[in-house]
Design a protein around this motif. Structure first.
Motif, PDB file in Angstrom:
ATOM      1  N   TRP A   1      -7.090 -26.573   8.033  1.00 19.83           N
ATOM      2  CA  TRP A   1      -5.890 -27.417   8.110  1.00 19.83           C
ATOM      3  C   TRP A   1      -4.712 -26.837   7.323  1.00 19.83           C
ATOM      4  O   TRP A   1      -3.670 -27.474   7.198  1.00 19.83           O
ATOM      5  CB  TRP A   1      -6.207 -28.824   7.595  1.00 19.83           C
ATOM      6  N   ASP A   2      -4.854 -25.631   6.804  1.00 21.46           N
ATOM      7  CA  ASP A   2      -3.823 -25.052   5.937  1.00 21.46           C
ATOM      8  C   ASP A   2      -2.744 -24.377   6.774  1.00 21.46           C
ATOM      9  O   ASP A   2      -3.049 -23.589   7.679  1.00 21.46           O
ATOM     10  CB  ASP A   2      -4.448 -24.027   4.988  1.00 21.46           C
ATOM     11  N   ASP A   3      -1.482 -24.668   6.449  1.00 20.13           N
ATOM     12  CA  ASP A   3      -0.377 -24.115   7.235  1.00 20.13           C
ATOM     13  C   ASP A   3       0.575 -23.291   6.375  1.00 20.13           C
ATOM     14  O   ASP A   3       1.746 -23.132   6.706  1.00 20.13           O
ATOM     15  CB  ASP A   3       0.393 -25.223   7.965  1.00 20.13           C
ATOM     16  N   ASP A   4       0.084 -22.769   5.257  1.00 15.94           N
ATOM     17  CA  ASP A   4       0.881 -21.825   4.480  1.00 15.94           C
ATOM     18  C   ASP A   4      -0.028 -20.764   3.885  1.00 15.94           C
ATOM     19  O   ASP A   4      -1.250 -20.804   4.046  1.00 15.94           O
ATOM     20  CB  ASP A   4       1.724 -22.528   3.399  1.00 15.94           C
ATOM     21  N   LEU A   5       0.574 -19.790   3.228  1.00 14.53           N
ATOM     22  CA  LEU A   5      -0.176 -18.661   2.690  1.00 14.53           C
ATOM     23  C   LEU A   5       0.516 -18.204   1.409  1.00 14.53           C
ATOM     24  O   LEU A   5       1.748 -18.080   1.381  1.00 14.53           O
ATOM     25  CB  LEU A   5      -0.227 -17.536   3.733  1.00 14.53           C
TER      26      LEU A   5
ATOM     27  N   ALA B   1       0.832  -1.208   0.000  1.00 12.53           N
ATOM     28  CA  ALA B   1       0.000   0.000   0.000  1.00 12.53           C
ATOM     29  C   ALA B   1       0.868   1.260   0.000  1.00 12.53           C
ATOM     30  O   ALA B   1       0.575   2.233  -0.704  1.00 12.53           O
ATOM     31  CB  ALA B   1      -0.927  -0.011   1.214  1.00 12.53           C
ATOM     32  N   GLU B   2       1.942   1.239   0.763  1.00 13.96           N
ATOM     33  CA  GLU B   2       2.819   2.418   0.861  1.00 13.96           C
ATOM     34  C   GLU B   2       3.555   2.706  -0.438  1.00 13.96           C
ATOM     35  O   GLU B   2       3.842   3.866  -0.761  1.00 13.96           O
ATOM     36  CB  GLU B   2       3.835   2.211   1.989  1.00 13.96           C
ATOM     37  N   HIS B   3       3.863   1.664  -1.222  1.00 15.58           N
ATOM     38  CA  HIS B   3       4.707   1.835  -2.399  1.00 15.58           C
ATOM     39  C   HIS B   3       3.984   1.547  -3.712  1.00 15.58           C
ATOM     40  O   HIS B   3       4.613   1.478  -4.768  1.00 15.58           O
ATOM     41  CB  HIS B   3       5.944   0.949  -2.272  1.00 15.58           C
ATOM     42  N   GLY B   4       2.658   1.428  -3.644  1.00 12.90           N
ATOM     43  CA  GLY B   4       1.867   1.277  -4.859  1.00 12.90           C
ATOM     44  C   GLY B   4       2.105  -0.025  -5.596  1.00 12.90           C
ATOM     45  O   GLY B   4       2.044  -0.065  -6.836  1.00 12.90           O
ATOM     46  N   LEU B   5       2.349  -1.110  -4.860  1.00 23.78           N
ATOM     47  CA  LEU B   5       2.580  -2.412  -5.469  1.00 23.78           C
ATOM     48  C   LEU B   5       1.296  -3.232  -5.463  1.00 23.78           C
ATOM     49  O   LEU B   5       0.536  -3.216  -4.490  1.00 23.78           O
ATOM     50  CB  LEU B   5       3.664  -3.183  -4.709  1.00 23.78           C
ATOM     51  N   ARG B   6       1.084  -3.965  -6.544  1.00 15.89           N
ATOM     52  CA  ARG B   6      -0.077  -4.842  -6.645  1.00 15.89           C
ATOM     53  C   ARG B   6       0.244  -6.232  -6.099  1.00 15.89           C
ATOM     54  O   ARG B   6       1.308  -6.765  -6.355  1.00 15.89           O
ATOM     55  CB  ARG B   6      -0.519  -4.987  -8.100  1.00 15.89           C
ATOM     56  N   TYR B   7      -0.692  -6.799  -5.357  1.00 18.29           N
ATOM     57  CA  TYR B   7      -0.594  -8.205  -4.975  1.00 18.29           C
ATOM     58  C   TYR B   7      -2.005  -8.760  -4.848  1.00 18.29           C
ATOM     59  O   TYR B   7      -2.981  -8.027  -4.703  1.00 18.29           O
ATOM     60  CB  TYR B   7       0.180  -8.377  -3.666  1.00 18.29           C
ATOM     61  N   TYR B   8      -2.103 -10.076  -4.915  1.00 17.88           N
ATOM     62  CA  TYR B   8      -3.366 -10.789  -4.720  1.00 17.88           C
ATOM     63  C   TYR B   8      -3.104 -11.974  -3.787  1.00 17.88           C
ATOM     64  O   TYR B   8      -2.087 -12.658  -3.933  1.00 17.88           O
ATOM     65  CB  TYR B   8      -3.895 -11.393  -6.022  1.00 17.88           C
ATOM     66  N   ILE B   9      -4.007 -12.234  -2.834  1.00 18.98           N
ATOM     67  CA  ILE B   9      -3.967 -13.561  -2.226  1.00 18.98           C
ATOM     68  C   ILE B   9      -4.496 -14.527  -3.281  1.00 18.98           C
ATOM     69  O   ILE B   9      -5.446 -14.228  -4.004  1.00 18.98           O
ATOM     70  CB  ILE B   9      -4.768 -13.642  -0.909  1.00 18.98           C
ATOM     71  N   ILE B  10      -3.847 -15.685  -3.397  1.00 12.33           N
ATOM     72  CA  ILE B  10      -4.182 -16.618  -4.472  1.00 12.33           C
ATOM     73  C   ILE B  10      -4.274 -18.035  -3.916  1.00 12.33           C
ATOM     74  O   ILE B  10      -4.046 -18.279  -2.731  1.00 12.33           O
ATOM     75  CB  ILE B  10      -3.151 -16.567  -5.623  1.00 12.33           C
ATOM     76  N   ALA B  11      -4.596 -18.973  -4.804  1.00 12.60           N
ATOM     77  CA  ALA B  11      -4.590 -20.413  -4.524  1.00 12.60           C
ATOM     78  C   ALA B  11      -5.416 -20.719  -3.269  1.00 12.60           C
ATOM     79  O   ALA B  11      -6.515 -20.188  -3.094  1.00 12.60           O
ATOM     80  CB  ALA B  11      -3.147 -20.910  -4.412  1.00 12.60           C
ATOM     81  N   GLY B  12      -4.893 -21.577  -2.377  1.00  9.51           N
ATOM     82  CA  GLY B  12      -5.657 -21.977  -1.209  1.00  9.51           C
ATOM     83  C   GLY B  12      -5.957 -20.847  -0.250  1.00  9.51           C
ATOM     84  O   GLY B  12      -6.920 -20.916   0.516  1.00  9.51           O
ATOM     85  N   THR B  13      -5.149 -19.799  -0.285  1.00 12.13           N
ATOM     86  CA  THR B  13      -5.408 -18.640   0.582  1.00 12.13           C
ATOM     87  C   THR B  13      -6.676 -17.920   0.143  1.00 12.13           C
ATOM     88  O   THR B  13      -7.528 -17.563   0.971  1.00 12.13           O
ATOM     89  CB  THR B  13      -4.207 -17.683   0.566  1.00 12.13           C
ATOM     90  N   LEU B  14      -6.821 -17.720  -1.170  1.00  9.31           N
ATOM     91  CA  LEU B  14      -8.052 -17.111  -1.675  1.00  9.31           C
ATOM     92  C   LEU B  14      -9.243 -18.031  -1.442  1.00  9.31           C
ATOM     93  O   LEU B  14     -10.332 -17.574  -1.061  1.00  9.31           O
ATOM     94  CB  LEU B  14      -7.909 -16.783  -3.163  1.00  9.31           C
ATOM     95  N   LEU B  15      -9.051 -19.329  -1.661  1.00  9.77           N
ATOM     96  CA  LEU B  15     -10.123 -20.285  -1.393  1.00  9.77           C
ATOM     97  C   LEU B  15     -10.556 -20.201   0.067  1.00  9.77           C
ATOM     98  O   LEU B  15     -11.751 -20.199   0.380  1.00  9.77           O
ATOM     99  CB  LEU B  15      -9.641 -21.703  -1.729  1.00  9.77           C
ATOM    100  N   GLY B  16      -9.589 -20.111   0.976  1.00  8.25           N
ATOM    101  CA  GLY B  16      -9.922 -19.981   2.384  1.00  8.25           C
ATOM    102  C   GLY B  16     -10.710 -18.714   2.672  1.00  8.25           C
ATOM    103  O   GLY B  16     -11.666 -18.725   3.448  1.00  8.25           O
ATOM    104  N   ALA B  17     -10.314 -17.611   2.026  1.00  8.99           N
ATOM    105  CA  ALA B  17     -11.022 -16.346   2.243  1.00  8.99           C
ATOM    106  C   ALA B  17     -12.478 -16.447   1.813  1.00  8.99           C
ATOM    107  O   ALA B  17     -13.382 -15.949   2.496  1.00  8.99           O
ATOM    108  CB  ALA B  17     -10.318 -15.221   1.492  1.00  8.99           C
ATOM    109  N   VAL B  18     -12.719 -17.102   0.671  1.00 11.08           N
ATOM    110  CA  VAL B  18     -14.082 -17.207   0.131  1.00 11.08           C
ATOM    111  C   VAL B  18     -14.908 -18.229   0.906  1.00 11.08           C
ATOM    112  O   VAL B  18     -16.062 -17.972   1.259  1.00 11.08           O
ATOM    113  CB  VAL B  18     -14.028 -17.563  -1.376  1.00 11.08           C
ATOM    114  N   ARG B  19     -14.315 -19.388   1.183  1.00 10.95           N
ATOM    115  CA  ARG B  19     -15.077 -20.490   1.780  1.00 10.95           C
ATOM    116  C   ARG B  19     -15.111 -20.453   3.305  1.00 10.95           C
ATOM    117  O   ARG B  19     -16.094 -20.843   3.930  1.00 10.95           O
ATOM    118  CB  ARG B  19     -14.492 -21.823   1.310  1.00 10.95           C
ATOM    119  N   HIS B  20     -14.011 -19.940   3.928  1.00  5.27           N
ATOM    120  CA  HIS B  20     -13.909 -19.990   5.388  1.00  5.27           C
ATOM    121  C   HIS B  20     -13.721 -18.615   6.031  1.00  5.27           C
ATOM    122  O   HIS B  20     -13.600 -18.531   7.251  1.00  5.27           O
ATOM    123  CB  HIS B  20     -12.727 -20.875   5.804  1.00  5.27           C
TER     124      HIS B  20
END
Length: 270
Positions: free
Chosen positions: A50-54, A25-44
Motif C-alpha cells: 500500500w506504499d506510494d512513496d520511496l 554509482a557513476e560519481h561515487g556517492l553513498r545512499y541508502y534506501i531507508i524507512a518504509g522503503t527498506l522495510l518493504g525490501a526486507v519484508r516484501h
C-alpha cells in the motif's frame, strides 16, 4: 485508503530510484534506501503493497554533491528540487522528481511538481542528551515556522486561524528559515560522529552510525539497490516488531489532490 491504482505509480517511482542509483554509482556517492522503503525490501522484497512513496538517505557531503550537480548528472526527465535548487521550496529535505508527470499532494501546500522520491540528508549528532533536546526543540520550532510560511494563511478562513501564519510572514522569510535549519542540520559531521540522524525523525531517529554502516546491496522489486549494512538493527529501532504486518486501518496511502502520470507538470493548466 486511496482509490487510485497504486502499481503504475510504484513502478514510475522505481524508475526514479534506478536513475539515482546509476548517478550515485557513476560519481561515487553513498545512499541508502531507508524507512518504509527498506522495510518493504526486507519484508516484501519490494514496495510495501500500500506504499506510494520511496525514501533514500544520503550522508550530508554526498547529498550536497548531488544537489550541486543534479542538473548535469541526472538524466531527463529527472530533476532535483530542494532549497539548494529553489529558494521557494518549502521542505528541509530534497526530492528527485520525474518532470514528465504531475503531482500536487495538498492544495493548501500547493507546490507544483512531478512524482518523486524523497532524499533525506543524514547528519551527525552529539551524544549529549540535553544538547539533543535543545537542538530539536529549536529545529522543530523552525520547521513549524517553515510550514506556516508556505501554507495558505486563509486555509481555515479569515478569522484568528490566519493570524499566526500572517505574523510569521512579518518576522521571517522562507529563505532565512531554510538557511537556519540547514546550518543546524550540518552542525555535526556524519563521518566524524558515532551517532547519526535523519532530522525529519527528530530524536527518535538518532542511532549509531554502525546501524547504517556501508551502503550494502539489497534486492528491491527485482533490482539491486543500496540498503544499510545492519537492517535488523535499523528497522528494530525504527519500527520494533517490523516483520508483523499492521492491521488495515494503519495501512495508509496518500489522497493526492492531483496525480497525472502522463502530463508534464509544466504543461498543466491550473
Amino acid at each position: 485508503m486511496a482509490t487510485y491504482d497504486i502499481r503504475p505509480l510504484q513502478l514510475r517511482i522505481l524508475d526514479i530510484l534506478m536513475s539515482v542509483d546509476k548517478v550515485c554509482a557513476e560519481h561515487g556517492l553513498r545512499y541508502y534506501i531507508i524507512a518504509g522503503t527498506l522495510l518493504g525490501a526486507v519484508r516484501h522484497k519490494g514496495f510495501i503493497p500500500w506504499d506510494d512513496d520511496l525514501d533514500i538517505g544520503m550522508p550530508r557531503k554526498d547529498y550536497d554533491l548531488l544537489m550541486a550537480h543534479a542538473a548535469e548528472w541526472l538524466p531527463q526527465p529527472m530533476e532535483a528540487v530542494a532549497f539548494e535548487t529553489d529558494k521557494n521550496y518549502p521542505l528541509p529535505f530534497a526530492k528527485i522528481q520525474d518532470a514528465s508527470t504531475t503531482l500536487i499532494e495538498r492544495m493548501h501546500l500547493k507546490y507544483l511538481g512531478g512524482i518523486y522520491i524523497d532524499v533525506f540528508p543524514l547528519d551527525g549528532m552529539t551524544s549529549n542528551g540535553l544538547v539533543q533536546r535543545l537542538h530539536f526543540a529549536r529545529y522543530f520550532y523552525l520547521k513549524r515556522v517553515q510550514y506556516l510560511l508556505y501554507r495558505d494563511p486563509y486555509r481555515h478562513g479569515h478569522g484568528p486561524s490566519c493570524w499566526i501564519p500572517l505574523l510569521c510572514r512579518k518576522f521571517y522569510t522562507l529563505e532565512e528559515v531554510q538557511t537556519k535549519m540547514r546550518r543546524m542540520q550540518k552542525r555535526y559531521d556524519f563521518d566524524a560522529s558515532d551517532l547519526v540522524v535523519d532530522h525529519d525523525d527528530g530524536r527518535k531517529g538518532i542511532m549509531p552510525r554502525t546501524n547504517l554502516g556501508k551502503p550494502t546491496p539489497i534486492m528491491f522489486e527485482g533490482r539491486m539497490v543500496m540498503g544499510v549494512e545492519n537492517p535488523d538493527a535499523y528497522l528494530s529501532q525504527k519500527y520494533g516488531d517490523y516483520m508483523t504486518i499492521p492491521p488495515g486501518p494503519k495501512q495508509r496511502q496518500h489522497n493526492f489532490h492531483l496525480l497525472d502520470l502522463d502530463k508534464p507538470y509544466r504543461e498543466q493548466q491550473l
